[in-house]
Motif scaffolding. Sequence first.
Motif, mmCIF file in Angstrom:
data_model
loop_
_atom_site.group_PDB
_atom_site.id
_atom_site.type_symbol
_atom_site.label_atom_id
_atom_site.label_comp_id
_atom_site.label_asym_id
_atom_site.label_seq_id
_atom_site.Cartn_x
_atom_site.Cartn_y
_atom_site.Cartn_z
ATOM 1 N N GLN A 164 0.826 -1.204 0.000
ATOM 2 C CA GLN A 164 0.000 0.000 0.000
ATOM 3 C C GLN A 164 0.865 1.261 0.000
ATOM 4 O OE1 GLN A 164 -3.356 -0.205 2.764
ATOM 5 N NE2 GLN A 164 -3.170 1.985 3.165
ATOM 6 N N LEU A 165 2.096 1.141 0.481
ATOM 7 C CA LEU A 165 2.992 2.300 0.571
ATOM 8 C C LEU A 165 4.177 2.180 -0.394
ATOM 9 C CD1 LEU A 165 3.024 2.669 4.459
ATOM 10 C CD2 LEU A 165 1.729 4.039 2.823
ATOM 11 N N LYS A 166 4.014 1.346 -1.401
ATOM 12 C CA LYS A 166 5.106 1.078 -2.346
ATOM 13 C C LYS A 166 5.599 2.357 -3.018
ATOM 14 C CE LYS A 166 6.150 -1.812 -6.386
ATOM 15 N NZ LYS A 166 5.591 -2.816 -7.333
ATOM 16 N N GLU A 167 4.679 3.144 -3.534
ATOM 17 C CA GLU A 167 5.081 4.385 -4.241
ATOM 18 C C GLU A 167 5.701 5.395 -3.289
ATOM 19 O OE1 GLU A 167 5.116 4.850 -7.517
ATOM 20 O OE2 GLU A 167 4.495 2.741 -7.639
ATOM 21 N N GLU A 168 5.162 5.485 -2.098
ATOM 22 C CA GLU A 168 5.681 6.435 -1.126
ATOM 23 C C GLU A 168 7.117 6.091 -0.745
ATOM 24 O OE1 GLU A 168 2.716 5.182 -1.150
ATOM 25 O OE2 GLU A 168 1.206 6.694 -0.615
ATOM 26 N N LEU A 169 7.388 4.792 -0.569
ATOM 27 C CA LEU A 169 8.740 4.369 -0.216
ATOM 28 C C LEU A 169 9.725 4.650 -1.355
ATOM 29 C CD1 LEU A 169 7.894 1.032 1.619
ATOM 30 C CD2 LEU A 169 8.873 3.089 2.651
ATOM 31 N N LYS A 170 9.271 4.539 -2.591
ATOM 32 C CA LYS A 170 10.122 4.871 -3.732
ATOM 33 C C LYS A 170 10.519 6.338 -3.697
ATOM 34 C CE LYS A 170 8.571 1.478 -7.176
ATOM 35 N NZ LYS A 170 7.855 1.310 -8.490
ATOM 36 N N GLN A 171 9.564 7.190 -3.321
ATOM 37 C CA GLN A 171 9.832 8.637 -3.284
ATOM 38 C C GLN A 171 10.804 9.014 -2.169
ATOM 39 O OE1 GLN A 171 6.206 11.130 -3.525
ATOM 40 N NE2 GLN A 171 5.116 9.311 -4.250
ATOM 41 N N CYS A 172 11.007 8.110 -1.229
ATOM 42 C CA CYS A 172 11.910 8.408 -0.115
ATOM 43 C C CYS A 172 13.374 8.111 -0.457
ATOM 44 C CB CYS A 172 11.509 7.584 1.115
ATOM 45 S SG CYS A 172 9.913 8.065 1.807
ATOM 46 N N LYS A 173 13.630 7.563 -1.627
ATOM 47 C CA LYS A 173 15.012 7.218 -2.001
ATOM 48 C C LYS A 173 15.768 8.449 -2.446
ATOM 49 C CE LYS A 173 13.926 2.468 -3.278
ATOM 50 N NZ LYS A 173 13.897 1.455 -4.368
#
Length: 276
Positions: free
Chosen positions: A267-276
């Motif tokens: 559910q937070l896959k995209e959000e975690l990508k943005q944190c890179k």
Amino acid sequence: MKRKKSIVLLISCLWFVLPLKAQTYEDYIAQGLAAAQNQQYDEAETCFRNALRLSPSDIRNALTYANIAHIQEAKGEKLKAIDSYTLALDIAPLNVPILKARADLYLSLGNYNKAAIDYGNILDVDAYNTDALLNRAYIYQQRRDYQKAQADYERLLSLDPNNYVALLGVAILFQNANKPQEAIARLSTLIDQYPDKAELYSIRAEIEAEANQPELALLDLDKAISLEPTNTNLILTRAYIHLKVGHKYLAKKDFERAIELGIPRGQLKEELKQCK
């Protein structure tokens, strides 16, 4: 010997034709209440309906219909309960507890118009009924009729100056009316009175974020999370603000914490990508 036997038989026959003691209205009501208390809802409803059939014009049927409505609510039959409350009010149109029960049910069903009418009828009978004032104010607020909502909140606060729900309602009212500074001021006063309520810091943070004051919002969220450290909504709200202002490490930390608390990683896959 034969004569004696015939007498016994005659007595036996008479026993079977004698009527059993008829149950009264009060008997059925008492049985229904006892069954309802034991959550034997079908049996309770049958008893109450037997009472209605026994005495269809009894003034007490207002309460009997209301009891049937309570049972129907307990069974999840909300629309049937509305009908039963209406039958009760046809008999006793100014009965405040029954009006409130129907109004609350209308409110839970999202039928704000009919709920507001019932709350208004309650206030015609009891102008200082705090529950009716509070719920009608909420309805007005949902309709964006902020002036009427404020009038009901102010009347309620004149009766109960420390009513927490009303004070919070006024703050949210100003937020919805696009008056963020007034809303923040009201919330700050509430926080002084209730410093351990996480929801107050959370709502103030929401308003501060909307007013482009992310650093203040983050401070309030830090406090709210310190009070409710496993509240995933608070943690995710802080994560999104961190992400928006470029605090990627802190955002990732909050997203990971939310996952630990049960939010699916996917559910937070995209959000975690943005944190890179």
